[in-house]
Scaffold this motif. Structure first.
Motif, PDB file in Angstrom:
ATOM      1  N   SER A   2      -4.970  58.402 123.812  1.00 27.43           N
ATOM      2  CA  SER A   2      -5.228  59.787 124.201  1.00 27.43           C
ATOM      3  C   SER A   2      -6.582  60.254 123.687  1.00 27.43           C
ATOM      4  CB  SER A   2      -4.113  60.699 123.696  1.00 27.43           C
ATOM      5  OG  SER A   2      -4.129  60.746 122.285  1.00 27.43           O
ATOM      6  N   ALA A   3      -7.054  59.676 122.582  1.00 29.10           N
ATOM      7  CA  ALA A   3      -8.383  60.026 122.076  1.00 29.10           C
ATOM      8  C   ALA A   3      -9.464  59.553 123.045  1.00 29.10           C
ATOM      9  CB  ALA A   3      -8.607  59.422 120.693  1.00 29.10           C
ATOM     10  N   LEU A   4      -9.253  58.375 123.624  1.00 28.51           N
ATOM     11  CA  LEU A   4     -10.200  57.846 124.600  1.00 28.51           C
ATOM     12  C   LEU A   4     -10.214  58.701 125.866  1.00 28.51           C
ATOM     13  CD1 LEU A   4     -12.188  55.654 125.459  1.00 28.51           C
ATOM     14  CD2 LEU A   4     -10.236  54.354 126.327  1.00 28.51           C
ATOM     15  N   VAL A   5      -9.030  59.103 126.315  1.00 30.94           N
ATOM     16  CA  VAL A   5      -8.946  59.948 127.509  1.00 30.94           C
ATOM     17  C   VAL A   5      -9.614  61.291 127.249  1.00 30.94           C
ATOM     18  CG1 VAL A   5      -7.339  61.170 129.023  1.00 30.94           C
ATOM     19  CG2 VAL A   5      -6.895  58.807 128.397  1.00 30.94           C
ATOM     20  N   GLY A   6      -9.387  61.876 126.079  1.00 31.55           N
ATOM     21  CA  GLY A   6     -10.027  63.145 125.720  1.00 31.55           C
ATOM     22  C   GLY A   6     -11.542  63.014 125.652  1.00 31.55           C
ATOM     23  N   LEU A   8     -13.434  60.758 127.274  1.00 31.55           N
ATOM     24  CA  LEU A   8     -13.938  60.581 128.637  1.00 31.55           C
ATOM     25  C   LEU A   8     -13.884  61.891 129.429  1.00 31.55           C
ATOM     26  CD1 LEU A   8     -12.486  57.081 129.558  1.00 31.55           C
ATOM     27  CD2 LEU A   8     -14.830  57.663 128.933  1.00 31.55           C
ATOM     28  N   THR A   9     -12.871  62.700 129.190  1.00 33.14           N
ATOM     29  CA  THR A   9     -12.766  63.997 129.857  1.00 33.14           C
ATOM     30  C   THR A   9     -13.906  64.913 129.429  1.00 33.14           C
ATOM     31  OG1 THR A   9     -10.375  63.758 129.946  1.00 33.14           O
ATOM     32  CG2 THR A   9     -11.257  65.977 130.264  1.00 33.14           C
ATOM     33  N   ARG A  10     -14.225  64.926 128.145  1.00 30.33           N
ATOM     34  CA  ARG A  10     -15.346  65.751 127.655  1.00 30.33           C
ATOM     35  C   ARG A  10     -16.672  65.292 128.242  1.00 30.33           C
ATOM     36  NH1 ARG A  10     -12.533  65.335 122.802  1.00 30.33           N
ATOM     37  NH2 ARG A  10     -13.952  63.734 122.042  1.00 30.33           N
ATOM     38  N   ILE A  11     -16.862  63.981 128.338  1.00 34.86           N
ATOM     39  CA  ILE A  11     -18.102  63.456 128.930  1.00 34.86           C
ATOM     40  C   ILE A  11     -18.180  63.843 130.405  1.00 34.86           C
ATOM     41  CG2 ILE A  11     -19.270  61.337 129.636  1.00 34.86           C
ATOM     42  CD1 ILE A  11     -18.517  60.115 127.005  1.00 34.86           C
TER      43      ILE A  11
END
Length: 141
Positions: A2-6, A8-11
């Motif tokens: 979920s940290a990776l998804v968060g 990538l979402t911010r980027i």
């Protein structure tokens, strides 16, 4: 995960924000220059309208934060695009003497049995090229 998804979402959000900013900035810049270089006969009116549009568009798109102002700026932008398209082209300008002559070019091509044979005339220069020197080729006569 979920940290990776968060991350990538911010980027993705930042990239969308940057692209949105660039689209808005380039649209305002183009429309301002379109008004400035328009067919209005008075230089002071072109300058005043271009500056007024630029100031209003910048205020309407960024500090205002109201959707209605963004819609007004978009309507003005599309109005300027329509105006720009409706400007008739003309050649009656004050040109320097060395560039006051309209350019001319002509091109003719003939095929004489060989697909690689052509004669081109461009701006008073004749260039002949033929890959095969056949008896039916008129390039070499």
């Amino acid at each position: 995960m979920s940290a990776l998804v968060g991350f990538l979402t911010r980027i993705a959000d930042r990239l969308i924000a940057i692209i949105g900013f660039l689209v808005k900035a380039l649209s305002v810049t183009w429309a301002t220059l379109a008004v400035y270089y328009s067919n209005l006969p008075w230089a002071w009116a072109r300058l005043a309208l271009a500056a007024a549009f630029a100031l209003f568009a910048v205020w309407g798109l960024w500090p205002s934060r109201r959707r209605s102002m963004s819609a007004v700026v978009a309507a003005l932008f599309f109005g300027i695009v329509g105006w720009w398209i409706a400007i008739p082209p003309s050649n009656d300008r004050h040109w320097r003497p060395e560039v006051a002559v309209m350019p001319r070019a002509s091109s003719t091509a003939t095929v004489c049995g060989s697909p690689a044979c052509a004669i081109s005339t461009i701006a008073r220069a004749t260039i002949s090229r033929c890959a095969t020197k056949s008896a039916r080729c008129s390039c070499h006569t």
